[in-house]
Write a protein that holds these residues in place. Structure first.
Motif, mmCIF file in Angstrom:
data_model
loop_
_atom_site.group_PDB
_atom_site.id
_atom_site.type_symbol
_atom_site.label_atom_id
_atom_site.label_comp_id
_atom_site.label_asym_id
_atom_site.label_seq_id
_atom_site.Cartn_x
_atom_site.Cartn_y
_atom_site.Cartn_z
ATOM 1 N N LEU A 255 31.749 41.793 45.993
ATOM 2 C CA LEU A 255 32.458 42.945 46.546
ATOM 3 C C LEU A 255 33.371 43.583 45.508
ATOM 4 O O LEU A 255 33.491 44.817 45.425
ATOM 5 C CB LEU A 255 33.267 42.509 47.767
ATOM 6 C CG LEU A 255 32.446 42.037 48.973
ATOM 7 C CD1 LEU A 255 33.368 41.407 50.011
ATOM 8 C CD2 LEU A 255 31.668 43.198 49.572
ATOM 9 N N TRP A 256 34.015 42.768 44.695
ATOM 10 C CA TRP A 256 34.953 43.277 43.683
ATOM 11 C C TRP A 256 34.225 44.119 42.638
ATOM 12 O O TRP A 256 34.738 45.137 42.179
ATOM 13 C CB TRP A 256 35.671 42.090 43.038
ATOM 14 C CG TRP A 256 36.754 42.471 42.074
ATOM 15 C CD1 TRP A 256 38.023 42.855 42.367
ATOM 16 C CD2 TRP A 256 36.634 42.490 40.645
ATOM 17 N NE1 TRP A 256 38.722 43.111 41.211
ATOM 18 C CE2 TRP A 256 37.888 42.887 40.139
ATOM 19 C CE3 TRP A 256 35.609 42.194 39.756
ATOM 20 C CZ2 TRP A 256 38.139 43.006 38.778
ATOM 21 C CZ3 TRP A 256 35.853 42.309 38.401
ATOM 22 C CH2 TRP A 256 37.097 42.714 37.918
ATOM 23 N N LEU A 257 33.004 43.709 42.255
ATOM 24 C CA LEU A 257 32.233 44.482 41.293
ATOM 25 C C LEU A 257 31.769 45.815 41.872
ATOM 26 O O LEU A 257 31.519 46.771 41.123
ATOM 27 C CB LEU A 257 31.017 43.674 40.834
ATOM 28 C CG LEU A 257 31.314 42.460 39.954
ATOM 29 C CD1 LEU A 257 30.054 41.640 39.735
ATOM 30 C CD2 LEU A 257 31.909 42.888 38.615
ATOM 31 N N ALA B 124 44.626 41.360 45.223
ATOM 32 C CA ALA B 124 43.666 41.641 44.156
ATOM 33 C C ALA B 124 43.718 43.115 43.782
ATOM 34 O O ALA B 124 43.793 43.995 44.643
ATOM 35 C CB ALA B 124 42.266 41.251 44.594
ATOM 36 N N ASP B 125 43.660 43.373 42.475
ATOM 37 C CA ASP B 125 43.548 44.737 41.967
ATOM 38 C C ASP B 125 42.069 45.096 41.809
ATOM 39 O O ASP B 125 41.248 44.245 41.451
ATOM 40 C CB ASP B 125 44.257 44.871 40.616
ATOM 41 C CG ASP B 125 45.764 44.647 40.754
ATOM 42 O OD1 ASP B 125 46.318 45.027 41.798
ATOM 43 O OD2 ASP B 125 46.366 44.080 39.822
ATOM 44 N N SER C 175 42.826 38.853 41.623
ATOM 45 C CA SER C 175 41.642 39.343 40.937
ATOM 46 C C SER C 175 40.993 38.229 40.123
ATOM 47 O O SER C 175 41.665 37.293 39.671
ATOM 48 C CB SER C 175 42.019 40.506 40.008
ATOM 49 O OG SER C 175 42.621 41.551 40.741
ATOM 50 N N PRO C 176 39.676 38.311 39.914
ATOM 51 C CA PRO C 176 39.014 37.292 39.097
ATOM 52 C C PRO C 176 39.331 37.472 37.625
ATOM 53 O O PRO C 176 39.817 38.523 37.196
ATOM 54 C CB PRO C 176 37.534 37.530 39.388
ATOM 55 C CG PRO C 176 37.448 38.970 39.750
ATOM 56 C CD PRO C 176 38.730 39.295 40.461
ATOM 57 N N ALA C 177 39.037 36.431 36.861
ATOM 58 C CA ALA C 177 39.213 36.467 35.403
ATOM 59 C C ALA C 177 37.852 36.315 34.753
ATOM 60 O O ALA C 177 37.092 35.405 35.090
ATOM 61 C CB ALA C 177 40.137 35.334 34.953
#
Length: 350
Positions: free
Chosen positions: A97-99, A121-122, A204-206
């Protein structure tokens, strides 16, 4: 004359006073009452016991049978399994979803779904070009690690992941081949999930490097087998029948008794070439076939050409057993062959 002694006259005794006639009544009345009540109470108890039998039997028929059935749902509810949170699956969904999300569209469904999983999350901000839109991406969790107070999941994103504009050209890459990696890895940290509890993603992921791989162990297949020997010939014929959508009757001649094997339904190779055969024992490399019951594990490298001309390098690992002067397939290390134990599959062979 001597005087005559006087005779002492005894006083007359008084007659005993007559006893009252009603004196015995107070003494006998209590005894008579105790004797009479005992049998009466015993008779009452006997009749009560006799009456209780029919009443209990009648009550058993009157009570509705649904009373016992009402307890079943309670038993099932107590034994129902509890849900277990999957941190790896949640992390994979979050990265997918973040992508797809964009900070320029905070009200989009993808952005709302991201913030539902991780409110802090940004979102990524994409370049204003058509090619910067996310392509077809598949995310797969590859590693889960426990951290102090939580967990971290490494997720691989595979596919056409468009990046933002390049600092040198000011343009986003037009093709997936223009990116420096087709597979990108993201680490997602969070807490929860123990004992079926909810999972919380911290933010947010790293983006991280690909997880390291362990060195390959030493191969046990060190004895080369000639493709023209009995074992090599059997393996070549078997794999050609197997990869050509072979029927069960075509495969049975190469299988040990009791072994069942299904060929891949979608496979239809026009040509199969055996590139290399290696074994883990010297008797497999001998030109003569050993006596019945000899076993060997082999690795076969083949090259299959499909109907469109593409060639596919394939590797198979099999266990072979001798019977009646020939090698037979006892198992295929692909999760598709089923067989009885070798001792029983070959009867009394030693």
């Amino acid at each position: 004359m001597h005087p005559v002694p006087r005779r002492r006259v005894q006083p007359a005794s008084r007659p005993a006073a007559p006893q009252p006639l009603r004196r015995s009544r107070p003494e006998t009345v209590p005894v008579r009452l105790a004797v009479s009540r005992g049998p009466r109470l015993a008779r009452i108890g006997v009749w009560a016991a006799l009456a209780a039998g029919p009443l209990a039997l009648a009550a058993a028929f009157v009570v509705p049978r649904g009373t016992a059935a009402q307890a079943a749902p309670v038993t099932q509810a107590t034994s129902a399994p509890h849900p277990v949170a999957d941190a790896a699956g949640t992390a994979a969904v979050f990265v997918d979803l973040w992508l797809r999300a964009d900070a320029a569209a905070p009200d989009s469904p993808a952005a709302a779904a991201v913030h539902a999983l991780a409110p802090a999350a940004d979102l990524p901000r994409r370049a204003r070009t058509e090619s910067a839109a996310p392509g077809s991406v598949r995310v797969v969790p590859v590693r889960t690690m426990s951290t102090p107070g939580g967990w971290t999941v490494v997720v691989a994103a595979l596919g056409d992941i468009a990046r933002t504009a390049s600092p040198s050209t000011g343009q986003a890459p037009e093709r997936a081949s223009d990116t420096d990696a087709v597979a990108r890895y993201f680490a997602v940290s969070g807490t929860g999930g123990q004992n079926g509890g909810p999972v919380a993603i911290s933010g947010s992921p790293a983006e991280v490097a690909a997880p390291g791989t362990a060195p390959a162990p030493a191969s046990p297949y060190t004895r080369p087998v000639s493709a023209g020997d009995a074992l090599g010939t059997t393996l070549g014929e078997f794999l050609r029948a197997y990869l050509d959508g072979g029927q069960a009757t075509a495969l049975e001649r190469y299988l040990s008794p009791g072994v069942r094997l299904s060929a891949p339904a979608a496979a239809s190779y026009a040509r199969v070439d055996v590139e290399e055969v290696t074994a883990d024992t010297d008797q497999a490399a001998a030109k003569a076939v050993p006596g019945d019951g000899a076993r060997a594990r082999v690795r076969v490298r083949v090259s299959g050409e499909d109907r469109w001309g593409s060639r596919w390098p394939l590797v198979y690992r099999l266990e072979m057993t001798t019977r009646a002067g020939r090698w037979e397939v006892s198992s295929l290390d692909a999760g598709t062959a089923s067989s009885t134990p070798l001792a029983s599959a070959h009867g009394g062979m030693q």
